[in-house]
Motif scaffolding. Structure first.
Motif, mmCIF file in Angstrom:
data_model
loop_
_atom_site.group_PDB
_atom_site.id
_atom_site.type_symbol
_atom_site.label_atom_id
_atom_site.label_comp_id
_atom_site.label_asym_id
_atom_site.label_seq_id
_atom_site.Cartn_x
_atom_site.Cartn_y
_atom_site.Cartn_z
ATOM 1 N N THR A 159 42.738 31.091 45.858
ATOM 2 C CA THR A 159 41.942 32.082 46.586
ATOM 3 C C THR A 159 42.238 32.028 48.087
ATOM 4 O O THR A 159 42.418 33.059 48.748
ATOM 5 C CB THR A 159 40.444 31.843 46.337
ATOM 6 N N SER B 269 36.494 51.326 43.364
ATOM 7 C CA SER B 269 36.430 49.922 42.937
ATOM 8 C C SER B 269 37.819 49.386 42.605
ATOM 9 O O SER B 269 38.722 50.125 42.222
ATOM 10 C CB SER B 269 35.524 49.773 41.714
ATOM 11 N N THR C 283 45.326 35.521 40.186
ATOM 12 C CA THR C 283 43.896 35.824 40.148
ATOM 13 C C THR C 283 43.105 34.659 39.562
ATOM 14 O O THR C 283 43.396 34.201 38.451
ATOM 15 C CB THR C 283 43.641 37.091 39.302
ATOM 16 N N LYS D 231 36.563 34.098 37.589
ATOM 17 C CA LYS D 231 35.252 33.452 37.591
ATOM 18 C C LYS D 231 34.388 34.090 36.512
ATOM 19 O O LYS D 231 34.288 35.317 36.437
ATOM 20 C CB LYS D 231 34.573 33.628 38.953
ATOM 21 N N ALA E 65 35.298 38.006 37.086
ATOM 22 C CA ALA E 65 35.505 38.589 38.407
ATOM 23 C C ALA E 65 36.379 37.661 39.231
ATOM 24 O O ALA E 65 36.513 36.468 38.933
ATOM 25 C CB ALA E 65 34.171 38.831 39.103
ATOM 26 N N SER E 66 36.980 38.235 40.291
ATOM 27 C CA SER E 66 37.846 37.451 41.165
ATOM 28 C C SER E 66 37.547 37.800 42.615
ATOM 29 O O SER E 66 37.328 38.969 42.947
ATOM 30 C CB SER E 66 39.313 37.734 40.840
ATOM 31 N N ILE E 67 37.546 36.776 43.468
ATOM 32 C CA ILE E 67 37.354 36.988 44.902
ATOM 33 C C ILE E 67 38.720 37.178 45.543
ATOM 34 O O ILE E 67 39.592 36.305 45.453
ATOM 35 C CB ILE E 67 36.617 35.798 45.543
ATOM 36 N N SER F 277 36.508 40.607 49.207
ATOM 37 C CA SER F 277 35.970 41.577 48.248
ATOM 38 C C SER F 277 36.081 41.037 46.827
ATOM 39 O O SER F 277 36.821 40.082 46.564
ATOM 40 C CB SER F 277 36.720 42.908 48.361
ATOM 41 N N ILE F 278 35.339 41.666 45.925
ATOM 42 C CA ILE F 278 35.320 41.220 44.525
ATOM 43 C C ILE F 278 36.005 42.260 43.649
ATOM 44 O O ILE F 278 35.746 43.457 43.768
ATOM 45 C CB ILE F 278 33.874 40.992 44.048
ATOM 46 N N SER F 279 36.892 41.776 42.774
ATOM 47 C CA SER F 279 37.565 42.649 41.810
ATOM 48 C C SER F 279 37.190 42.208 40.408
ATOM 49 O O SER F 279 37.135 41.001 40.121
ATOM 50 C CB SER F 279 39.083 42.584 41.986
#
Length: 677
Positions: free
Chosen positions: A316, A553, A631, A634, A649-651, A656-658
């Motif tokens: 990350t 998004s 990626t 989480k 989800a991934s930071i 931002s969150i994807s």
């Protein structure tokens, strides 16, 4: 401190029990294999010795009786029988319990242990069945091991300097060697420092021991069993017979004591002790030479989890560094970022290789399940393993065990017919269950294959219509019909025998597999058998993903699922009919991601991400393709864990969150929506 050592003993003993159970299953198929019998005896011997040392007295005493049984077997006084096999399997279960609870305090458990101990003792005292003895009389001599006479070994024993600090008395080890036969000891004090520099808690002396004994090689190895990691040890077989009484041997030892010769295996083997030089094949040398090198270490799983989590955080931060380097435009920072990214990727791969464990480590319980359940049901079943060395993330294996146990239990209980029924169908009375695992791209495929009664699609369809799951008159393919067994509420108790047990709890199986981003499918032929196929990711924590946008998004699609990327022009958009498009001469269905996430349609340029779904190609329509990213996935919390399309989800580097898209679940979700419209 003692609790720490006890915990380590339990952990290592469970490995011994696993090895014992595996060897016993092999012995049941080949009851004349000397190596397997010796392997079982060694495992019991280790459990007995360790149990006594760490206060597991019940365990030590119980395994002593088992060891006696297999000592009689390896010396030819007992033959392996069904009763010995069955009692030993029961004993293994008892050993697991004793390792879990320690010495027994509950009176009923003590009585149960005493009863099993009597059964074990009776195995030695019971006279051999004449018919059984006759059957084994023509077999290989694995159950009638003849004495080989004495042998002479050279043992090079080099303790590490810290061996004394763990409470080991080296002199006791030498005494144990003397107890095995005649030992001639030569010590080496070359590394002993001056008195002023000497630490009395450290060992600086090494020993070369020539041992003549009629005991087996493993008895010598057992002397050093608790100091294997605290010494360098090699054991060479020198001669079939006793050379310690030979005058030439005395001369050689005298020269070695005067440092005129160095006592080595090559020196002793090069001498003609009995008229001709002894020749040992390279294969035999390899089998008899035991070199203690640290090729692996035992690490607590919590430490591996911590390492993987740290690597995930590093990935990350690396994304943040890449973003900063791109914005700065400075060549040095960009170069530094690229180099760190390469190292991060290598570290990530190494960390995940460490966290992978072979599926074989979990297969023993499946073998045991098939054996015990088939005997209980009076069925004859072979459990065949292909690809047991395939490796998976340990967290995936932990979540996989219960679904696999359920599927295999149903194979044994309901799918495989009784022997007489199989004969009537022209089948072999012995059924087969095959566990097959192999790699396919970035996934692992596991197949559970049986040759049982199979599943009738017409029966499933009629039941589904009766229960209101599908409408009467609906046209479904065979695969779609078989997939109905995974629907929640499809199965009831009265359907168990009709559906070979496949429907019972299969919705739970599918959900459990889905929780680890896996997929399960089914194929079957009536009276030929059924195949359950599981497709699983190699790891759960970090993936190579493609970052895309849908409306405002960002989403991540796993690269492992992607086949091609197409720009979607206006003319191509107009050619889409019935959610099917033709590109590059290839026709495939498409799914609009905006419709999945309830976003309004757009007239802007879009892209089609062609993904692989089972044996088909599916197109996902997205707005924009940003690029490839490592990626960190989480998991969601309780409120979102039942989300049907997103697996986590991934930071991103900018904070931002994807959302990470599970492509298989997305396709299922889309088709289920269409089915119920």
């Amino acid at each position: 401190m003692i609790d720490k050592f006890r915990a380590k003993f339990v952990e290592e003993s469970l490995d011994n029990v696993h090895d014992l159970e595996e060897a016993l299953l092999l012995l049941e198929d080949d009851r004349t294999d000397k190596e397997i019998i010796e392997r079982i005896f060694r495992a019991m011997h280790s459990l007995k010795g360790g149990g006594a040392m760490f206060g597991f007295n019940d365990l030590s005493e119980f395994t002593h009786h088992l060891e006696t049984v297999f000592d009689e077997v390896r010396n030819g006084k007992l033959v392996i029988s069904d009763e010995i096999i069955s009692v030993t399997f029961n004993a293994i279960d008892q050993i697991k319990h004793l390792l879990d609870v320690g010495d027994l305090t509950d009176e009923s458990e003590k009585q149960e242990l005493a009863g099993l101990t009597r059964k074990v003792q009776e195995l030695v005292s019971k006279p051999q069945d004449d018919d059984q003895s006759q059957k084994n009389s023509d077999a290989d001599a694995a159950v009638k091991i003849e004495p080989d006479g004495s042998k002479t070994y050279l043992i090079n024993f080099k303790p590490h300097t810290n061996i004394l600090q763990n409470g080991t008395n080296v002199m006791f080890l030498l005494d144990d060697l003397h107890a095995l036969g005649k030992a001639v000891v030569l010590f080496n004090d070359e590394k002993v420092p001056e008195l002023a520099d000497m630490n009395p808690q450290e060992c600086f002396v090494t020993w070369d021991i020539v041992l003549n004994t009629s005991e087996a090689l493993n008895e010598i190895q057992d002397v050093f069993i608790f100091v294997e990691d605290e010494c360098d040890l090699t054991i060479h077989e020198i001669f079939d017979g006793n050379i310690t009484e030979n005058a030439l041997f005395e001369e050689i030892m005298a020269k070695c004591r005067r440092n005129e010769e160095k006592l080595t295996a090559e020196l002793l083997k090069g001498i003609t002790w009995s008229g001709e030089q002894k020749k040992v094949s390279p294969e035999k040398k390899k089998a008899q030479l035991k070199e203690h090198k640290i090729s692996s270490i035992r690490v607590a799983s919590s430490k591996i989890d911590e390492l993987v989590n740290l690597v995930s955080e590093l990935v990350t931060i690396q994304a943040q560094l890449n973003l900063y380097a791109e914005k700065s435009g400075e060549p040095q920072i960009i170069s530094l970022s690229e180099n760190i990214q390469k190292l991060t990727r290598q570290l990530r791969d190494s960390a995940f290789e460490i966290s992978l464990i072979p599926i074989q480590s979990d297969l023993m319980r499946f073998q045991r399940l098939v054996r015990d359940l088939s005997k209980e049901l009076n069925k004859e079943i072979d459990f065949i393993i292909e690809g047991g060395d395939i490796e998976l993330d340990k967290n995936i294996i932990e979540h996989l065990t219960d679904p696999l146990l359920h599927m295999i239990r149903n194979c044994v209980d309901h799918a495989i017919e009784m022997p007489d029924e199989r004969i009537k169908k022209g089948k072999n009375p012995k059924g087969n269950i095959i566990f097959k695992a192999y790699y396919e791209g970035a996934n692992v495929i596991i197949k559970i294959i049986d040759d049982g009664k199979g599943i009738d699609p017409n029966f499933i369809l009629n039941k589904a219509i009766h229960k209101g799951i599908v409408d009467e008159g609906v046209e479904l393919s065979k695969k779609e019909i078989l997939d109905l067994v995974f629907m929640s509420g499809f199965s009831t108790k009265e359907q168990v025998s009709d559906l070979s047990g496949r429907g019972v709890g299969m919705d739970v199986v599918k959900r459990k597999i889905g929780e680890i981003r896996g997929e399960v499918s089914i194929d079957s032929e009536v009276d030929k058998g059924t195949t359950l196929t599981l497709e699983l990711p190699l790891t759960l924590s970090i993936i190579d993903g493609l970052l895309v946008t849908v409306a405002q998004s960002q989403y991540v699609i796993p690269v492992s699922a992607i086949e091609k990327i197409y720009p979607l022009e206006n003319k191509d958009r107009k050619s889409i009919f019935n959610d099917v498009i033709t590109l590059d001469g290839e026709q495939f269905p498409v799914i609009g991601m905006r419709s999945i996430f309830n976003e309004p349609e757009t007239s802007e340029k879009e892209h089609i991400i062609q993904i692989k779904y089972e044996d088909k190609q599916i197109g996902l329509i997205v707005d924009e393709v940003i690029g490839e990213y490592q990626t960190v996935v989480k998991p969601f919390g309780k409120l979102l864990k039942d989300q049907e399309v997103i697996s986590g989800a991934s930071i991103m580097g900018d904070g931002s969150i994807s959302m990470v898209v599970d492509t298989n679940r997305l396709v299922h979700f889309h088709w289920n929506q269409k089915l119920h419209k």
